[in-house]
Design a protein around this motif. Structure first.
Motif, short mmCIF file in Angstrom:
data_model
loop_
_atom_site.label_atom_id
_atom_site.label_comp_id
_atom_site.label_asym_id
_atom_site.label_seq_id
_atom_site.Cartn_x
_atom_site.Cartn_y
_atom_site.Cartn_z
N UNK A 62 110.92 106.65 -37.76
CA UNK A 62 111.26 105.41 -38.46
C UNK A 62 109.99 104.78 -39.04
N UNK A 63 110.19 103.82 -39.91
CA UNK A 63 109.05 103.08 -40.47
C UNK A 63 108.29 102.36 -39.35
N UNK A 64 109.00 101.89 -38.32
CA UNK A 64 108.34 101.24 -37.18
C UNK A 64 107.45 102.22 -36.42
N UNK A 65 107.91 103.48 -36.30
CA UNK A 65 107.08 104.51 -35.65
C UNK A 65 105.78 104.70 -36.42
N UNK A 66 105.88 104.76 -37.74
CA UNK A 66 104.70 104.95 -38.59
C UNK A 66 103.76 103.76 -38.45
N UNK A 67 104.30 102.56 -38.44
CA UNK A 67 103.47 101.36 -38.30
C UNK A 67 102.77 101.35 -36.94
N UNK A 68 103.49 101.69 -35.89
CA UNK A 68 102.90 101.74 -34.54
C UNK A 68 101.77 102.77 -34.49
N UNK A 69 101.94 103.91 -35.15
CA UNK A 69 100.89 104.93 -35.19
C UNK A 69 99.65 104.40 -35.90
N UNK A 70 99.84 103.65 -36.99
CA UNK A 70 98.71 103.07 -37.72
C UNK A 70 98.02 101.96 -36.95
N UNK A 71 98.72 101.34 -36.01
CA UNK A 71 98.13 100.26 -35.22
C UNK A 71 97.19 100.78 -34.14
N UNK A 72 97.38 102.02 -33.71
CA UNK A 72 96.53 102.60 -32.67
C UNK A 72 95.43 103.47 -33.27
N UNK A 73 94.75 104.24 -32.43
CA UNK A 73 93.73 105.17 -32.92
C UNK A 73 94.41 106.29 -33.69
N UNK A 74 93.87 106.58 -34.87
CA UNK A 74 94.52 107.56 -35.76
C UNK A 74 93.59 107.99 -36.89
#
Length: 141
Positions: A62-74
């Motif tokens: 989901x778009x929320x999954x993508x946002x959460x991934x961008x919020x952490x180390x990546x």
């Protein structure tokens, strides 16, 4: 003669991709924003997509999954024009790629059109080129 010179100059200018079309690379490590040297981004795209294409598992996200991934180390790659990648038997036109860090728990999150796709279980022996590029990033602050 002037006409020939103008045609040659126009040909070379038209053949060079605009700066807006170059992929954008960024990262966050230990909660700090990092940047990559521009001259190495093409090699980074190649290394990252090579690692991605070894993934054996994919699922919807989901778009929320993508946002959460961008919020952490990546590590994040954004493409002005979608890039074609093969994940398993599926060809995807990817406009954004986020790989969560650390790699031992890393997950690829892809934006392909209006879909978000989660890819995992890549071949660890393909990490070497990616890691070499990844550690060229320096703190942005």
């Amino acid at each position: 003669m002037r006409c020939s010179l103008v045609l040659v100059v126009v040909f070379f200018v038209a053949d060079v991709p605009a700066a807006d079309e170059a992929p954008k690379a960024s990262a966050t490590r230990d909660g700090k924003k990092c940047k990559f040297p521009e001259k190495g981004v093409a090699a980074g795209v190649e290394a990252t997509t090579a690692l991605l294409e070894t993934c054996r598992d994919k699922a919807a996200g989901t778009a929320d999954d993508m946002k959460k991934a961008r919020d952490g180390d990546h590590v994040r790659l954004v493409f002005a024009k979608p890039v074609a990648v093969m994940v398993g038997d599926m060809k995807l036109e990817v406009s954004e790629l986020v790989l969560t860090l650390p790699l031992n728990t890393g997950v690829f999150w892809l934006r392909a059109g209006d879909k978000v796709i989660r890819c995992t279980k890549y071949r660890f022996e393909k990490e070497e080129d990616f890691l070499a590029w990844c550690y060229t990033a320096t703190r942005a602050d």
